[in-house]
Design a protein around this motif. Sequence first.
Motif, mmCIF file in Angstrom:
data_model
loop_
_atom_site.group_PDB
_atom_site.id
_atom_site.type_symbol
_atom_site.label_atom_id
_atom_site.label_comp_id
_atom_site.label_asym_id
_atom_site.label_seq_id
_atom_site.Cartn_x
_atom_site.Cartn_y
_atom_site.Cartn_z
ATOM 1 N N VAL A 1 85.420 82.700 23.955
ATOM 2 C CA VAL A 1 86.122 83.028 23.036
ATOM 3 C C VAL A 1 85.947 84.658 22.983
ATOM 4 O O VAL A 1 87.168 85.261 22.470
ATOM 5 C CB VAL A 1 85.509 82.476 21.608
ATOM 6 N N LEU A 2 84.817 85.351 23.032
ATOM 7 C CA LEU A 2 84.852 86.743 22.712
ATOM 8 C C LEU A 2 85.855 87.280 23.857
ATOM 9 O O LEU A 2 86.183 88.524 24.099
ATOM 10 C CB LEU A 2 83.431 87.294 22.968
ATOM 11 N N ALA A 3 85.559 86.718 25.138
ATOM 12 C CA ALA A 3 86.501 87.348 26.307
ATOM 13 C C ALA A 3 87.856 87.001 26.114
ATOM 14 O O ALA A 3 88.675 87.981 26.614
ATOM 15 C CB ALA A 3 85.984 86.568 27.700
ATOM 16 N N ARG A 4 88.148 86.012 25.421
ATOM 17 C CA ARG A 4 89.631 85.812 25.298
ATOM 18 C C ARG A 4 90.091 86.614 24.161
ATOM 19 O O ARG A 4 91.286 87.419 24.278
ATOM 20 C CB ARG A 4 89.823 84.335 24.655
ATOM 21 N N VAL A 5 89.160 87.203 23.249
ATOM 22 C CA VAL A 5 89.758 88.174 22.295
ATOM 23 C C VAL A 5 89.765 89.389 22.660
ATOM 24 O O VAL A 5 90.742 90.344 22.281
ATOM 25 C CB VAL A 5 88.735 88.043 20.968
ATOM 26 N N PHE A 6 88.635 89.922 23.562
ATOM 27 C CA PHE A 6 88.718 91.393 24.022
ATOM 28 C C PHE A 6 89.381 91.745 25.359
ATOM 29 O O PHE A 6 89.260 92.501 25.776
ATOM 30 C CB PHE A 6 87.078 91.627 23.938
ATOM 31 N N GLY A 7 89.569 90.516 25.994
ATOM 32 C CA GLY A 7 89.924 90.829 27.004
ATOM 33 C C GLY A 7 91.350 90.347 27.366
ATOM 34 O O GLY A 7 91.959 90.351 28.348
#
Length: 96
Positions: free
Chosen positions: A90-96
């Motif tokens: 989820v964090l990778a999707r948000v920040f990446g």
Amino acid sequence: MAGMAVKKRRSGLGTLIHGVGFLLAVLLVMHIVFVVTGFPTENGLAQSVAQAAEPLALFFPGLVQTQSEILQVFVDYGLAAGFWVLLCAVLARVFG
């Protein structure tokens, strides 16, 4: 070109976050494997993995009670591994 899917490249930060989540999950799964197979705890690798896995398990140990000690390790550390993979995805999707 209308109708064609455009593949979005992941940024370096997204890839890094995915990698961190994967490594955390690998540590937790290694701990599960070492406990289930009876890997000697005197081994430096097993001790290091256990020390790293303990805080990574967060609040999951004891969250679900089982009758079997081996099943308890699977549940406790398996839930934690799944949590880290999901959170980092989820964090990778948000920040990446």
